[in-house]
Design a protein around this motif. Structure first.
Motif, short mmCIF file in Angstrom:
data_model
loop_
_atom_site.label_atom_id
_atom_site.label_comp_id
_atom_site.label_asym_id
_atom_site.label_seq_id
_atom_site.Cartn_x
_atom_site.Cartn_y
_atom_site.Cartn_z
N LEU A 118 33.39 42.20 40.61
CA LEU A 118 33.88 42.89 41.80
C LEU A 118 32.87 42.72 42.92
N ALA A 119 33.36 42.33 44.10
CA ALA A 119 32.49 42.09 45.26
C ALA A 119 32.50 43.29 46.20
N TYR A 120 31.51 43.32 47.07
CA TYR A 120 31.38 44.41 48.05
C TYR A 120 32.63 44.48 48.92
N GLY A 121 33.16 45.68 49.09
CA GLY A 121 34.31 45.90 49.96
C GLY A 121 35.66 45.78 49.30
N GLU A 122 35.72 45.32 48.04
CA GLU A 122 37.01 45.20 47.34
C GLU A 122 37.56 46.57 46.99
N ALA A 123 38.89 46.64 46.96
CA ALA A 123 39.57 47.87 46.53
C ALA A 123 39.62 47.89 45.01
N LEU A 124 39.27 49.03 44.42
CA LEU A 124 39.25 49.18 42.97
C LEU A 124 40.60 49.70 42.50
N THR A 125 41.23 48.98 41.57
CA THR A 125 42.54 49.36 41.04
C THR A 125 42.43 49.61 39.53
N LYS A 126 43.50 50.18 38.97
CA LYS A 126 43.52 50.45 37.54
C LYS A 126 43.49 49.16 36.73
N GLU A 127 44.00 48.08 37.31
CA GLU A 127 44.00 46.79 36.60
C GLU A 127 42.60 46.19 36.52
N ASP A 128 41.66 46.69 37.34
CA ASP A 128 40.31 46.13 37.36
C ASP A 128 39.36 46.80 36.38
N VAL A 129 39.82 47.87 35.70
CA VAL A 129 38.91 48.62 34.84
C VAL A 129 39.49 48.75 33.43
N ALA A 130 38.60 49.08 32.49
CA ALA A 130 39.02 49.30 31.11
C ALA A 130 38.07 50.31 30.47
N LEU A 131 38.58 51.03 29.45
CA LEU A 131 37.77 51.99 28.71
C LEU A 131 37.13 51.31 27.51
N VAL A 132 35.82 51.46 27.40
CA VAL A 132 35.09 50.93 26.24
C VAL A 132 34.19 52.03 25.70
N GLU A 187 41.43 60.56 35.34
CA GLU A 187 41.62 61.49 36.46
C GLU A 187 40.40 61.54 37.36
N GLU A 188 39.21 61.24 36.82
CA GLU A 188 38.01 61.23 37.63
C GLU A 188 37.95 59.99 38.53
N LEU A 189 38.30 58.85 37.95
CA LEU A 189 38.23 57.60 38.71
C LEU A 189 39.41 57.43 39.65
N PHE A 190 40.60 57.80 39.18
CA PHE A 190 41.82 57.69 39.99
C PHE A 190 42.51 59.06 40.02
N PRO A 191 42.11 59.93 40.95
CA PRO A 191 42.68 61.28 40.99
C PRO A 191 44.19 61.25 41.18
N ALA A 192 44.85 62.23 40.59
CA ALA A 192 46.31 62.33 40.73
C ALA A 192 46.68 62.65 42.18
N ASN A 193 47.87 62.17 42.58
CA ASN A 193 48.39 62.40 43.94
C ASN A 193 47.46 61.83 45.01
N GLU A 194 46.73 60.77 44.67
CA GLU A 194 45.84 60.11 45.63
C GLU A 194 46.15 58.62 45.64
N ASP A 195 46.80 58.16 46.71
CA ASP A 195 47.19 56.76 46.80
C ASP A 195 46.12 55.89 47.44
N ARG A 196 45.18 56.50 48.12
CA ARG A 196 44.13 55.72 48.80
C ARG A 196 43.13 55.19 47.78
#
Length: 286
Positions: free
Chosen positions: A57-71, A87-96
């Protein structure tokens, strides 16, 4: 003889079969008990689930659920600020989206200091701590440490100029003085990316400073020349007051001029009173 041989052969085969059966039962029982023990045994290292990056991931990129995984991470070495719940990384009812503040490699833990809050811009405002302000300093190849500065570095700021005022010494020599020590850089020119690979000669650097420091830097920049000195990444020393002028640089001692102090002149007249001569002071005419 043939009957005896057949009986011996049958007895031998029976004994061999019984031995194989008993050995197989023993091995199966041992394996069963070993499996039960392994199943009941707790893991030697306790682990917890932590979000990591699936890709670079580069500086300024938007972080999405497809970019992360649980290990699974060892619980004792989980980095501070790691995200352990969706819920911590992607809060509910938050589209930004969150934006990446520091470049990350694949399988690197996602930390709070490496991403913005949801909907927050990846600009200077995210780099300033509470009570701090951004201030730009003009630099060139000499004062800017030849392009080796990066956002996140710490620098000492020196001022060179003439002290104006009255008196024989004031304003007679140029002075270089350390005015701020260990100031943090938050941007170089128009970029706040800490992962700039190629060095470049900057025209301005932006530092994080308190309002009092901002006032001092502004006054210093308008009355003289500012130079930066890069502080080592692991240097925890505290710089003391430093001031150098031309005389101390060249080892020239100041000459002390002895002033002739004119003694007060006393004029007298002599008057005889009987056998005694008395000196009477009078105003001097010359």
């Amino acid at each position: 003889m043939r009957v005896i041989f057949a009986l011996v052969l049958m007895v031998g085969l029976g004994l061999a079969g019984g031995a194989v059966y008993m050995a197989r039962n023993y091995i199966e029982g041992y394996q069963s008990e070993l499996a039960k023990e392994r199943a009941n045994r707790k893991p030697e290292i306790e682990t917890v689930a932590v979000f990591v990056a699936k890709r670079s991931l580069a500086y300024g990129e938007a972080l999405t659920k497809e970019d992360v995984a649980l290990v699974q991470f060892p619980k004792r070495v989980v980095p501070e600020g790691a995200f352990r719940a969706v819920e911590e990384l992607f809060p509910a009812n938050e589209d930004r989206p969150r934006l990446v503040l520091r470049a990350m490699e694949a399988k690197e833990a996602i930390l709070a200091v490496k991403v913005t809050r949801p909907g927050e811009d990846a600009g200077l405002t995210t780099r300033l701590e509470r009570g701090m302000r951004a201030f730009a300093i003009k630099v060139d190849v000499a004062s800017g440490v030849s392009g080796f500065l990066r956002p996140g570095d710490r620098v000492d700021v020196y001022w060179t100029g003439r002290v104006r005022g009255s008196g024989a010494d004031l304003g007679s020599d140029e002075v270089t003085k350390l005015i701020e020590a260990g100031v943090s850089l938050v941007a170089i020119d128009q970029t706040a990316n800490q992962d700039v690979e190629e060095g470049q000669v900057a025209r301005t650097v932006t530092v994080a400073a308190t309002p009092q420091q901002v006032a001092a830097l502004a006054q210093a920049q308008s009355t003289g020349v500012l130079s930066l000195s890069l502080v080592g990444a692991t240097d925890d020393t505290v710089a003391t007051a430093i001031e150098v002028d031309q005389r101390s640089l060249l080892g020239i001692q100041r000459e002390e001029v002895a002033l002739d102090v004119e003694e007060d002149k006393v004029c007298t007249i002599r008057t005889r009173k009987g056998a005694e001569v008395v000196l009477i002071p009078i105003p001097c005419t010359n």
